[in-house]
Design an enzyme around this catalytic site. Structure first.
Site, PDB file in Angstrom:
ATOM      1  N   GLY A  70      -3.102   7.005  -0.227  1.00 11.54           N
ATOM      2  CA  GLY A  70      -3.747   6.391   0.876  1.00 11.54           C
ATOM      3  C   GLY A  70      -4.454   7.142   1.847  1.00 11.54           C
ATOM      4  N   ASN A 151      -0.365  -2.285   8.815  1.00 13.82           N
ATOM      5  CA  ASN A 151       0.742  -2.286   8.084  1.00 13.82           C
ATOM      6  C   ASN A 151       2.123  -2.549   9.026  1.00 13.82           C
ATOM      7  OD1 ASN A 151      -0.522   0.326   9.456  1.00 13.82           O
ATOM      8  ND2 ASN A 151       1.223   1.092   9.311  1.00 13.82           N
ATOM      9  N   GLN A 179      -2.640  -1.794   2.620  1.00 10.29           N
ATOM     10  CA  GLN A 179      -1.649  -2.840   2.719  1.00 10.29           C
ATOM     11  C   GLN A 179      -2.292  -4.156   1.887  1.00 10.29           C
ATOM     12  OE1 GLN A 179       1.464  -3.175   3.986  1.00 10.29           O
ATOM     13  NE2 GLN A 179       1.461  -1.129   4.354  1.00 10.29           N
ATOM     14  N   SER A 199      -3.484   2.678  -1.965  1.00 11.41           N
ATOM     15  CA  SER A 199      -2.401   3.432  -2.596  1.00 11.41           C
ATOM     16  C   SER A 199      -1.249   2.626  -3.453  1.00 11.41           C
ATOM     17  CB  SER A 199      -1.639   3.899  -1.375  1.00 11.41           C
ATOM     18  OG  SER A 199      -0.553   4.884  -1.750  1.00 11.41           O
ATOM     19  N   CYS A 324       5.859   6.191   9.686  1.00  5.41           N
ATOM     20  CA  CYS A 324       5.338   7.426  10.188  1.00  5.41           C
ATOM     21  C   CYS A 324       5.555   7.643  11.658  1.00  5.41           C
ATOM     22  CB  CYS A 324       3.736   7.498  10.020  1.00  5.41           C
ATOM     23  SG  CYS A 324       3.266   6.612   8.623  1.00  5.41           S
TER      24      CYS A 324
HETATM   25  C1  LIG Z   1       0.937   3.687   3.622  1.00  6.47           C
HETATM   26  C2  LIG Z   1      -0.249   3.442   4.243  1.00  6.47           C
HETATM   27  C3  LIG Z   1      -1.206   4.553   4.283  1.00  6.47           C
HETATM   28  C4  LIG Z   1      -0.979   5.866   3.669  1.00  6.47           C
HETATM   29  O1  LIG Z   1      -0.936   6.029   2.319  1.00  6.47           O
HETATM   30  P1  LIG Z   1      -0.160   6.887   1.603  1.00  6.47           P
HETATM   31  O2  LIG Z   1      -0.208   6.744  -0.035  1.00  6.47           O
HETATM   32  O3  LIG Z   1       1.243   6.973   1.836  1.00  6.47           O
HETATM   33  O4  LIG Z   1      -0.719   8.230   1.879  1.00  6.47           O
HETATM   34  C5  LIG Z   1      -2.445   4.248   5.045  1.00  6.47           C
HETATM   35  N1  LIG Z   1      -2.713   3.365   5.246  1.00  6.47           N
HETATM   36  C6  LIG Z   1      -1.978   2.117   5.374  1.00  6.47           C
HETATM   37  C7  LIG Z   1      -2.545   0.989   6.105  1.00  6.47           C
HETATM   38  C8  LIG Z   1      -0.719   2.362   4.745  1.00  6.47           C
HETATM   39  O5  LIG Z   1       0.071   1.271   4.873  1.00  6.47           O
END
Ligand SMILES: *Cc1c(COP(=O)(O)O)cnc(C)c1O
Length: 395
Positions: A70, A151, A179, A199, A324
């Protein structure tokens, strides 16, 4: 009892996704760029995964680019629209103040390159309106980027309406749907989305693999230079096994979406109702326009970090704010964006459920959180002052 309630951070891979992956780790390990048949079998698999994912999103296979997840998809989407805008002399971008850091930090980097960024303020329920977007669009706007679902607090934005506003104004529209994908029905054509990120590990696929959808006519800039993979838009030997597992996980999630939704809504609302019995707490985010598995609360007079550790002692995996930001002492930017004061934002808890969560687990979550909140408050001088009337409650 062990309860995994952090599915917004990552999910367990499904059996179906694992099974789909295995042949490409074992028998079909050729490089898809190789001309001999062992490579070509891998290339065919990639083409098949691309078509299946495109069908699920309502786009053409050629509009799908595989990424490492993502974050990379967000970076590439935003940089591509920015570059396209810059060529036309447009350097204004619209987003919101509660995006994922993959979006916000990319925008920070672009600001250093002379772009101007307008961050729309979300409401106290965690929603933006199409009217806010329309009012912010200027002749030099080159991109609107607004997440599909948040998220941390799970709120779902009016994406189709925002898409319509952007299309009418001729401004490319990107949505971080990480999400939402596999959890909510998405159709990029109907919702007039030009760029979309997803993702695999957020819908029971593997980590380290994702998709950037870019509507035909929106050229992508490279973040990774090298070979001609992904039609020159992303270099590097493809993660064939991961991509096959992602296609399988997305099919699985989409085939069972209604069923999962019904199951999750019942559990989510049971959990919300149970936690609401705890005094001086508040649900974060809109009650209705929220992801079926998301529950987010602020509890007054406690520290989220201590809450998490004590829940961990009881076998519960949960999160305060996003993964994060854990490890930093700043309160979550999302909770500040919906107007929670610092001292309350620190006492946040996100429980994100999955299809595998049971009613017994939800009841265990309710009992454990209530107990731990009580224990923490009993030790808290701040809470004693509140109870003694020496300070006013916020919640
Ligand atoms: C988890 C997440 C990401 C990052 O995705 P990754 O595959 O872990 O890099 C980006 N945006 C949102 C809203 C997320 O929940």
């Amino acid at each position: 009892m062990n309860v995994y309630a952090d599915n917004a951070a990552t999910t367990k891979m499904s059996r179906r996704a694992i099974e789909a992956m295995l042949p490409y780790l074992d028998e079909v390990y050729g490089n898809p760029s190789s001309l001999y048949s062992a490579g070509q079998r891998a290339a065919e698999a990639l083409a098949e995964a691309r078509s299946r994912i495109a069908a699920r999103l309502g786009c053409q296979p050629a509009e799908i680019t595989f990424t490492s997840g993502g974050s990379e998809a967000d970076n590439q989407a935003i940089r591509s629209a920015a570059k396209l805008g810059e060529r036309k002399g447009r350097k204004h971008i619209i987003s919101t103040n509660f995006e994922h850091h993959a979006v916000l930090h990319t925008l920070d980097a672009l600001k250093l390159e002379g772009f101007e960024v307008t961050l729309l303020e979300v409401s106290d329920k965690g929603l933006v309106t199409p009217e806010q977007v329309e009012a912010a669009i200027r002749p030099d706007t080159c991109l609107v980027t607004i997440m599909y679902a948040n998220n941390e607090i799970g709120t779902i934005q009016p994406i189709a309406e925002i898409g319509a506003v952007c299309r009418k104004a001729g401004v490319p529209f990107h949505t971080d749907a990480v999400q939402a994908a596999g959890h909510l029905p998405i159709n990029v054509a109907e919702e007039q989305i030009d760029l979309l990120s997803l993702s695999a590990h957020k819908f029971h696929g593997p980590k380290g693999v994702g998709v950037l959808y870019a509507r035909k006519g929106i050229p992508l800039v490279n973040l990774v230079y090298g070979g001609a993979q992904e039609r020159g838009r992303r270099a590097g030997t493809e993660n064939v096994a991961g991509i096959m597992a992602m296609a399988e996980a997305l099919d699985d999630a989409c085939e069972h979406m209604e069923q999962n939704r019904t199951h999750l809504l019942a559990l989510r609302d049971r959990l919300i109702a149970g936690l609401e019995q705890i005094p001086h707490c508040q649900l974060n985010g809109d009650r209705e326009h929220r992801l079926p598995g998301n529950v987010s609360f602020c509890f007054e007079g406690i520290e989220g970090e201590s809450l998490l550790l004590m829940l961990d002692d009881r076998g519960i995996s949960a999160s305060s704010g996003s993964a994060c930001t854990s490890g930093s002492l700043d309160p979550s930017h999302v909770l500040l964006a919906i107007g929670r004061p610092h001292e309350v934002a620190h006492g946040s808890l996100r429980l994100s459920l999955s299809e595998e969560t049971t009613a017994q687990e939800v009841d265990y979550l309710i009992a454990s959180v209530a107990q731990v909140v009580d224990e923490l408050r009993a030790m808290s001088p701040v809470y004693r002052d509140l109870e003694a009337g020496k300070r006013n409650y916020i919640l």
